[in-house]
Write a protein that holds these residues in place. Structure first.
Motif, short mmCIF file in Angstrom:
data_model
loop_
_atom_site.label_atom_id
_atom_site.label_comp_id
_atom_site.label_asym_id
_atom_site.label_seq_id
_atom_site.Cartn_x
_atom_site.Cartn_y
_atom_site.Cartn_z
N ASP A 75 -2.13 6.80 -10.83
CA ASP A 75 -3.15 6.89 -11.87
C ASP A 75 -2.85 5.92 -13.03
O ASP A 75 -3.77 5.36 -13.61
CB ASP A 75 -3.27 8.31 -12.40
CG ASP A 75 -3.95 9.23 -11.41
OD1 ASP A 75 -4.68 8.73 -10.52
OD2 ASP A 75 -3.75 10.46 -11.50
N ARG A 78 -3.75 2.46 -11.85
CA ARG A 78 -5.22 2.34 -11.88
C ARG A 78 -5.73 2.10 -13.30
O ARG A 78 -6.65 1.31 -13.51
CB ARG A 78 -5.86 3.61 -11.33
CG ARG A 78 -5.80 3.73 -9.84
CD ARG A 78 -6.47 4.99 -9.39
NE ARG A 78 -6.45 5.09 -7.94
CZ ARG A 78 -6.40 6.23 -7.28
NH1 ARG A 78 -6.40 7.37 -7.94
NH2 ARG A 78 -6.39 6.23 -5.98
N TYR A 81 -5.28 -1.52 -14.14
CA TYR A 81 -6.30 -2.34 -13.47
C TYR A 81 -7.65 -2.21 -14.17
O TYR A 81 -8.32 -3.21 -14.42
CB TYR A 81 -6.44 -1.95 -12.00
CG TYR A 81 -5.49 -2.66 -11.07
CD1 TYR A 81 -5.92 -3.71 -10.29
CD2 TYR A 81 -4.15 -2.27 -10.97
CE1 TYR A 81 -5.07 -4.37 -9.43
CE2 TYR A 81 -3.28 -2.93 -10.12
CZ TYR A 81 -3.73 -3.98 -9.35
OH TYR A 81 -2.87 -4.63 -8.52
N CYS A 104 -8.37 -5.55 -4.39
CA CYS A 104 -7.43 -4.48 -4.73
C CYS A 104 -7.20 -3.57 -3.51
O CYS A 104 -8.14 -3.28 -2.77
CB CYS A 104 -7.98 -3.67 -5.91
SG CYS A 104 -6.82 -2.43 -6.48
N ASP A 106 -6.52 -0.46 -3.53
CA ASP A 106 -6.85 0.93 -3.82
C ASP A 106 -8.33 1.19 -3.57
O ASP A 106 -9.21 0.73 -4.16
CB ASP A 106 -6.49 1.26 -5.27
CG ASP A 106 -6.71 2.71 -5.60
OD1 ASP A 106 -6.72 3.55 -4.70
OD2 ASP A 106 -6.85 3.01 -6.79
#
Length: 106
Positions: A75, A78, A81, A104, A106
């Motif tokens: 998290d 993230r 990003y 990415c 993810d």
């Protein structure tokens, strides 16, 4: 993911400390650049997942997603990003933001 050799025991904590230090200084560009080069996000998971204590996410299908660095939560990565993508968009660098999103892991 646990360190597999002697260098990993030195490299992983150093990288994690560097990432946290740069994030605390507000330098999300460096954090994202290091995450991209080091491939910190290991494997994809579905959108419905929950995080456990190791930064690993388990999805409803049993697939897991974790970071390369033990103790670095997905998290948080993230958040770096998303902050960097927002900065790129504010600077009207929409193509660069799109490339980052598209590539990415993810």
């Amino acid at each position: 993911c646990l360190p597999t050799n002697a260098m990993s025991f030195l490299l992983f904590p150093t990288l994690k400390s560097l990432l946290i230090q740069r994030a605390d200084a507000g330098d999300v560009q460096t954090c994202v650049a290091i995450c991209e080069v080091m491939e910190v996000i290991l494997s994809p998971a579905s959108p419905t997942s929950k995080t456990n204590q190791r930064g690993t996410q388990k999805s409803a299908t049993g697939a897991s997603q974790e970071t390369l660095l033990p103790g670095l939560e997905l998290d948080l990565v993230r958040e770096w990003y998303l902050s960097y993508i927002e900065l790129l968009q504010q600077m009207c660098l929409f193509s660069d933001a799109t490339d980052l999103i598209r590539n990415c892991r993810d």
